[in-house]
Enzyme design. Structure first.
Site, PDB file in Angstrom:
ATOM      1  N   GLU A 111       0.863  -1.164  -0.279  1.00 24.78           N
ATOM      2  CA  GLU A 111      -0.006  -0.596   0.287  1.00 24.78           C
ATOM      3  C   GLU A 111       0.709   1.113   0.288  1.00 24.78           C
ATOM      4  O   GLU A 111       0.926   1.731   1.360  1.00 24.78           O
ATOM      5  CB  GLU A 111      -1.127   0.223   0.787  1.00 24.78           C
ATOM      6  CG  GLU A 111      -1.769  -1.167   1.014  1.00 24.78           C
ATOM      7  CD  GLU A 111      -3.032  -0.912   1.931  1.00 24.78           C
ATOM      8  OE1 GLU A 111      -2.949  -0.163   2.757  1.00 24.78           O
ATOM      9  OE2 GLU A 111      -4.362  -1.721   2.052  1.00 24.78           O
ATOM     10  N   GLU A 144      -5.545  -8.604   1.005  1.00 25.50           N
ATOM     11  CA  GLU A 144      -6.623  -8.063   2.454  1.00 25.50           C
ATOM     12  C   GLU A 144      -8.536  -8.307   2.292  1.00 25.50           C
ATOM     13  O   GLU A 144      -8.061  -7.808   1.367  1.00 25.50           O
ATOM     14  CB  GLU A 144      -5.621  -7.710   3.007  1.00 25.50           C
ATOM     15  CG  GLU A 144      -4.063  -6.680   3.476  1.00 25.50           C
ATOM     16  CD  GLU A 144      -3.703  -5.844   4.052  1.00 25.50           C
ATOM     17  OE1 GLU A 144      -4.447  -4.883   4.693  1.00 25.50           O
ATOM     18  OE2 GLU A 144      -2.372  -5.636   3.913  1.00 25.50           O
TER      19      GLU A 144
HETATM   20  C1  FCB Z   1      -4.241  -2.092   5.706  1.00 27.75           C
HETATM   21  C2  FCB Z   1      -3.460  -2.021   5.947  1.00 27.75           C
HETATM   22  C3  FCB Z   1      -2.571  -3.072   6.704  1.00 27.75           C
HETATM   23  C4  FCB Z   1      -4.295  -3.379   7.859  1.00 27.75           C
HETATM   24  C5  FCB Z   1      -5.556  -3.158   7.377  1.00 27.75           C
HETATM   25  C6  FCB Z   1      -6.463  -3.277   7.856  1.00 27.75           C
HETATM   26  O1  FCB Z   1      -4.572  -0.800   4.879  1.00 27.75           O
HETATM   27  O2  FCB Z   1      -2.305  -3.318   4.985  1.00 27.75           O
HETATM   28  O3  FCB Z   1      -1.862  -3.377   7.161  1.00 27.75           O
HETATM   29  O4  FCB Z   1      -4.011  -2.245   9.120  1.00 27.75           O
HETATM   30  O5  FCB Z   1      -5.871  -1.651   6.837  1.00 27.75           O
END
Ligand code: FCB
Length: 458
Positions: A163, A355
Site C-alpha cells: 500500500e 487483504e
Molecule cells: C490495510 C493495511 C493493514 C491493515 C488493514 C486493516 O490498509 O495494509 O496493515 O491495517 O488495512
C-alpha cells in the site's frame, strides 16, 4: 461451487502489527516506534512495542494456522530487524527469527508469502530523508538482497511494497500514519516515484538472486468505484472512474499502477498534477516496469456510482442505516467482484486478494468463546462476490484474509479487532473466534461450503 484447484487460501499479517519485541534481538527503531511516542498520534498512546508478542509466540501462531488449514501465510519482514540502521550491517539475530518462522511454516505445510515492506521504515533512514532521498531505491534493493540471499531457498512468493498509497499518502501527506509528515503534494509524488523505483529494484534483485523459481507481486490498495446497476453505461462509468486521475490526492489508482504495469504515468494525471509531477529521469521507467507474476489487491470497501448524463460517474449515496463495520467502514461486498474484474481486465495478471476483512466489536462471551457473526457474514458475502468473478473467467488465484489475529491497527491502536483469532492482550491468550471455525470449513471444502442457502445479496 468451488475455487480453482490449488487456490491459495490464506491469512495476512504485518511485522509491526504483531511481532512486538521492538527492543529485542537487535531490532532498530522504525518510523512507527517514533510516531507512537508522539502525544496524540495513536489512540490511547498505544504502540506495537509488545503487540501480539508473535516474536516469541510464533510457534503457537503457526500451530493455529495449521489447525485452520491455510495453504499460505502472508507476513512481512521488519526491515529494522534485519538492518537496524536501514543499511550496512546485517543483524544476524533478526534474520534468524525469520529463518525459524519460515521453517516452522514449511514444517506445518504452509507456504510463506513474504512482504518485504509493510511500513516499518528504519528510523535511521528517515533521518536521511526516508523515501524523499533519491538513494532510497538502492537502500531497499540492498535490504532485499540480504533477505533474498538468506530466505529464498525456502520462500518463493514475494510482495515488494504494501500500500504505497498509505505509507506515502497517509504517512507523508496527511500525517496520520508514520512518519507523520504533512509535505507538499509535489514532495509526496517525488517520494512515491522513489518508492516505485524501490519496487522495481527489489523485483530485479529477487529475480537475479532467488534460489528458487520466484513469483513476485505487490500489495497495493486496490481502490475502485463499482456500478450501481449492471447497465453498460453504469459499468463503463465505474470502470472509467476507477482508473481516471480525478483529484490531487493519493487515491488515484492508475498513478500508482500504470508506471509499474505499463511503464508510464497516466496522461490525465500528468495533466492534472502539472509541475507537481516528478521529473522522470532516463532509465527510471525501465526500472519501475518489471514483469510481475500476479496482481495483489488489498480491498476493504468502495463507493457505488452510476453514469451521469454525460456518461461520467456520479456517486450513489448509501441508504440511511446501511451497514458499517466497527471501524465505520461501509460494507460493500460487490467491491470484490468488480475489483477483481476491473483490475484483471486492465492489467491482465492473475489476481491474488492480499487483504480483505473487517474490524468488529468482538469480546469474550460468558461462555468463554468469541462469537462474531458479522465477520462470518461479511466474509461470506465477499467470497461469494469473488467467486462470481472467478466463475466469469477472472483468473483469481488466492485470498488472504486480514487478519490471522487481532493486532495493532496503526493509528487506531488496539481499538480495532480484525482477527479470526481473538487476542487477550494482558495475557496474550489466543481464542479462535467463531469465524475461524467457519473459515476452516471454507478452506477444507475449497469454497463449496459457501453454497449454503443464502439470502440474496441485494
Ligand atoms: C490495510 C493495511 C493493514 C491493515 C488493514 C486493516 O490498509 O495494509 O496493515 O491495517 O488495512
Amino acid at each position: 461451487m468451488q475455487f480453482c484447484d490449488g487456490f491459495n487460501w490464506g491469512v495476512s499479517t504485518a511485522s509491526y502489527q504483531i511481532e512486538g519485541a521492538a527492543n529485542v534481538g537487535g531490532r532498530g527503531p522504525s518510523v512507527w516506534d517514533m510516531l507512537c511516542r508522539k502525544p496524540g498520534a495513536v489512540w490511547n498512546g498505544q504502540s506495537g512495542e509488545e503487540a501480539c508478542d508473535h516474536y516469541h509466540r510464533y510457534k503457537e501462531d503457526v500451530a493455529l494456522m495449521k489447525e485452520l488449514g491455510v495453504k499460505g501465510y502472508r507476513f512481512s519482514i521488519a526491515w529494522p530487524r534485519v538492518m537496524p540502521e536501514g543499511k550496512g550491517a546485517i543483524n544476524e539475530e533478526g534474520l534468524a527469527f525469520y529463518d525459524r518462522l519460515v521453517d516452522e511454516l514449511l514444517a506445518a505445510g504452509i507456504t510463506p508469502w513474504c512482504t518485504l515492506y509493510h511500513w516499518d521504515t528504519p528510523l535511521a533512514l528517515y533521518h536521511q530523508g526516508g523515501w524523499m532521498n533519491p538513494d532510497s531505491p538502492e537502500w531497499f534493493a540492498d535490504y532485499t538482497q540480504a533477505v533474498v540471499d538468506r530466505l529464498s531457498d525456502r520462500i518463493s512468493h514475494w510482495f515488494t511494497l504494501n500500500e504505497q498509497q498509505c505509507f506515502i499518502g497517509l504517512g507523508m501527506l496527511d500525517g496520520v500514519h508514520a512518519p507523520g509528515d504533512k509535505l507538499a503534494f509535489a514532495e509526496g509524488l517525488l517520494a512515491a516515484h522513489h518508492s516505485m523505483k524501490a519496487h522495481g529494484r527489489a523485483v530485479q534483485v529477487i529475480r537475479a538472486r532467488s534460489k528458487t523459481n520466484a513469483k513476485v507481486g505487490m500489495a497495493p490498495v486496490a481502490g475502485l468505484f463499482y456500478p450501481d446497476t449492471e447497465s453498460p453505461a453504469d459499468i463503463e462509468a465505474a470502470r472509467k472512474g476507477t482508473f481516471a486521475v480525478l483529484k490531487k490526492d493519493q487515491w488515484q489508482q492508475s498513478w500508482w499502477m500504470d508506471p509499474i504495469m505499463f511503464g508510464h504515468y497516466p496522461e490525465d494525471g500528468l495533466k492534472l498534477f502539472g509541475a507537481d509531477a516528478p521529473k522522470v529521469k532516463p532509465g527510471d521507467m525501465e526500472i519501475i516496469q518489471q514483469p510481475l507474476d500476479f496482481f495483489g489487491m488489498n480491498i476493504y470497501h468502495s463507493p457505488r456510482v452510476k453514469a451521469g448524463p454525460d456518461g461520467n460517474m456520479e456517486f450513489v449515496p448509501r441508504p440511511v442505516g446501511a451497514p458499517l463495520t466497527a471501524f465505520r467502514w461501509p460494507v460493500e461486498p460487490e467491491c470484490l467482484y468488480w475489483g477483481a474484474k476491473f483490475y484483471y481486465e486492465r492489467y491482465k495478471l492473475p489476481i491474488v486478494i492480499t487483504e480483505n476483512g473487517l474490524s468488529n466489536q468482538d469480546w469474550i462471551a460468558q461462555d468463554g468463546k468469541v462469537h462474531d457473526p458479522q465477520r462470518i457474514d461479511f466474509l461470506h458475502r465477499h467470497l461469494l462476490q469473488l467467486h462470481r468473478a472467478y466463475s466469469e473467467g477472472v483468473d483469481v488465484q488466492g485470498y488472504f484474509q486480514w487478519s490471522l489475529m487481532d493486532n495493532f491497527e496503526w493509528a487506531e491502536g488496539y481499538k480495532e479487532r480484525f482477527g479470526l483469532i481473538y487476542v487477550d492482550y494482558p495475557t496474550q491468550k489466543r481464542i479462535p473466534k467463531d469465524s475461524y471455525h467457519w473459515y476452516k470449513e471454507v478452506i477444507a471444502t475449497n469454497g463449496a461450503s459457501l453454497e449454503l442457502k443464502q439470502p440474496a445479496i441485494r
